[in-house]
Design a protein around this motif. Structure first.
Motif, mmCIF file in Angstrom:
data_model
loop_
_atom_site.group_PDB
_atom_site.id
_atom_site.type_symbol
_atom_site.label_atom_id
_atom_site.label_comp_id
_atom_site.label_asym_id
_atom_site.label_seq_id
_atom_site.Cartn_x
_atom_site.Cartn_y
_atom_site.Cartn_z
ATOM 1 N N SER A 24 0.846 -1.198 0.000
ATOM 2 C CA SER A 24 0.000 0.000 0.000
ATOM 3 C C SER A 24 0.874 1.238 0.000
ATOM 4 O O SER A 24 2.055 1.189 0.344
ATOM 5 C CB SER A 24 -0.927 0.004 1.226
ATOM 6 N N SER A 209 12.304 -2.382 2.345
ATOM 7 C CA SER A 209 11.496 -2.606 3.546
ATOM 8 C C SER A 209 11.459 -4.082 3.899
ATOM 9 O O SER A 209 11.498 -4.454 5.077
ATOM 10 C CB SER A 209 10.076 -2.063 3.351
ATOM 11 N N ARG A 215 8.902 -7.282 5.896
ATOM 12 C CA ARG A 215 7.512 -7.198 5.423
ATOM 13 C C ARG A 215 7.331 -5.979 4.524
ATOM 14 O O ARG A 215 8.178 -5.087 4.473
ATOM 15 C CB ARG A 215 6.546 -7.098 6.599
ATOM 16 N N ILE A 217 5.780 -2.606 4.175
ATOM 17 C CA ILE A 217 5.215 -1.564 5.028
ATOM 18 C C ILE A 217 4.286 -0.686 4.197
ATOM 19 O O ILE A 217 4.417 -0.625 2.973
ATOM 20 C CB ILE A 217 6.325 -0.695 5.655
ATOM 21 N N PRO A 218 3.348 0.013 4.820
ATOM 22 C CA PRO A 218 2.583 1.017 4.077
ATOM 23 C C PRO A 218 3.525 2.177 3.742
ATOM 24 O O PRO A 218 3.995 2.876 4.640
ATOM 25 C CB PRO A 218 1.472 1.424 5.038
ATOM 26 N N GLU A 252 -3.621 6.460 7.747
ATOM 27 C CA GLU A 252 -3.549 4.997 7.838
ATOM 28 C C GLU A 252 -2.100 4.529 7.783
ATOM 29 O O GLU A 252 -1.703 3.614 8.507
ATOM 30 C CB GLU A 252 -4.354 4.365 6.702
ATOM 31 N N ALA A 253 -1.308 5.146 6.915
ATOM 32 C CA ALA A 253 0.097 4.759 6.806
ATOM 33 C C ALA A 253 0.852 5.092 8.085
ATOM 34 O O ALA A 253 1.600 4.263 8.625
ATOM 35 C CB ALA A 253 0.743 5.469 5.612
ATOM 36 N N ASP A 256 1.101 2.790 11.198
ATOM 37 C CA ASP A 256 1.935 1.599 11.237
ATOM 38 C C ASP A 256 3.070 1.788 12.238
ATOM 39 O O ASP A 256 3.628 2.886 12.364
ATOM 40 C CB ASP A 256 2.526 1.326 9.850
ATOM 41 N N PRO A 257 3.448 0.729 12.959
ATOM 42 C CA PRO A 257 4.501 0.846 13.976
ATOM 43 C C PRO A 257 5.823 1.403 13.468
ATOM 44 O O PRO A 257 6.559 2.029 14.236
ATOM 45 C CB PRO A 257 4.665 -0.599 14.471
ATOM 46 N N ILE A 258 6.134 1.217 12.198
ATOM 47 C CA ILE A 258 7.419 1.677 11.694
ATOM 48 C C ILE A 258 7.560 3.188 11.776
ATOM 49 O O ILE A 258 8.665 3.723 11.858
ATOM 50 C CB ILE A 258 7.655 1.192 10.241
ATOM 51 N N TYR A 259 6.429 3.911 11.803
ATOM 52 C CA TYR A 259 6.466 5.370 11.864
ATOM 53 C C TYR A 259 6.334 5.906 13.290
ATOM 54 O O TYR A 259 6.261 7.118 13.486
ATOM 55 C CB TYR A 259 5.351 5.957 10.990
ATOM 56 N N GLN A 260 6.308 5.015 14.269
ATOM 57 C CA GLN A 260 6.075 5.440 15.644
ATOM 58 C C GLN A 260 7.345 5.741 16.421
ATOM 59 O O GLN A 260 7.359 6.600 17.300
ATOM 60 C CB GLN A 260 5.275 4.367 16.392
#
Length: 307
Positions: A24, A209, A215, A217-218, A252-253, A256-260
């Motif tokens: 996505s 990614s 995986r 990622i968005p 929504e993107a 995702d945990p990757i942006y946290q």
């Protein structure tokens, strides 16, 4: 040219593949709305063309406003307002697009630019507490890096990370240069270079990614509020759909945990994925040369065609 073709072939041979439906992407735009004049389209026409392309594909995007480029004036404010009214998110991209990595720019000065821009963006429909670093540079010193992280936390701002970085701005410069020299020039090669560039970057960052986090990622795509996107954004969105990618909202993107969690080491001016790679001491990936060349491959190919 032969070297570039070999690099492209190497990337194509090593890029990973997976079910198309797994990927996505969210569309985000920086540096708008601009009131500067360009060939072919007025500022109002460029803005409307971008909004029309998004509407045609039912895409909800985000505009990171550089307020001094136009939103601080009635005409530019109206253009930014149109984005919010169309259902797009509005983020902050400073007043004048200073470079935080520059020794001439202080931490206090940079933070003031965000505060001043917020006074404008906070009055727009679609306003979000999202901030994107100019040039994707978060400061070269520990003082600036930690100072900005503290500032964003205290002011409630989310870092508007980019994972799918592009050099659309470089191709836009070429487009404007060609049109100023010849208003009737055949733009087909530039359009093809633009779409090819977006596809190459999308495939490469998708592969990155997977290698880094295992995986899909968005992806958060970085484009700009400029002429090249005003002309061909509709085609670009269709290309992502034809690739099997799902278009999602920036919100929504970002969920995702990757942006946290901010990466331990920052790579200024590049995708978040590069910073994660740096933190993991992984510095080179298949096709990495094409990700850091600022569009040199496409520009050189256009020059070879006489543009």
């Amino acid at each position: 040219m032969k070297k570039m073709l070999r690099l492209l072939a190497l990337y194509a041979a090593t890029a990973l593949t997976a079910p198309a439906h797994a990927q996505s992407v969210a569309f985000t735009f920086d540096d708008g709305p601009r009131l500067e004049e360009t060939p072919l389209l007025s500022p109002q026409q460029r803005n409307q063309s971008l909004l029309d392309a998004l509407a045609a594909h039912k895409v909800s995007a985000a505009l990171f406003v550089t307020c001094g480029f136009g939103a601080d004036k009635p005409a530019g404010y109206a253009l930014a307002q149109a984005w919010g009214r169309a259902g797009h998110a509005i983020g902050n991209h400073t007043m004048t697009h200073l470079d935080l990595n520059s020794t001439d720019v202080t931490l206090a000065q940079y933070q003031q630019e965000i505060t001043d821009c917020d006074r404008i963006t906070s009055t727009l429909p679609g306003y979000q507490k999202w901030f994107r670093f100019t040039f994707l540079r978060e400061g070269k010193t520990p003082e600036k890096l930690q100072g900005m992280r503290t500032f964003l936390q205290q002011t409630g701002y989310r870092n508007g990370y980019v994972s799918l970085d592009t050099s659309d701005w470089r191709l836009d410069e070429k487009l404007n240069e060609v049109l100023r020299a010849n208003p009737k020039a055949d733009l087909t090669p530039i359009r093809q270079a633009y779409l090819s560039h977006l596809r190459q970057r999308a495939d490469a960052y998708r592969a990155m990614s997977r290698q880094l986090v295992g995986r899909d990622i968005p992806q958060v795509l970085l484009l700009h509020h400029n002429l090249i996107n005003a002309l061909w954004l509709k085609d670009a969105i269709q290309q992502f759909k034809d690739m099997g990618w799902t278009i999602i909202t920036p919100a929504e993107a970002f969920a995702d945990p990757i942006y946290q969690q901010p990466p331990e080491q920052q790579r200024g001016g590049q995708s978040l994925l590069w910073s994660i790679a740096r933190s993991k001491n992984q510095r080179k990936f298949p096709g990495w040369e094409r990700l850091v060349d600022d569009g040199d491959f496409e520009i050189d190919a256009l020059k070879a065609q006489g543009l």
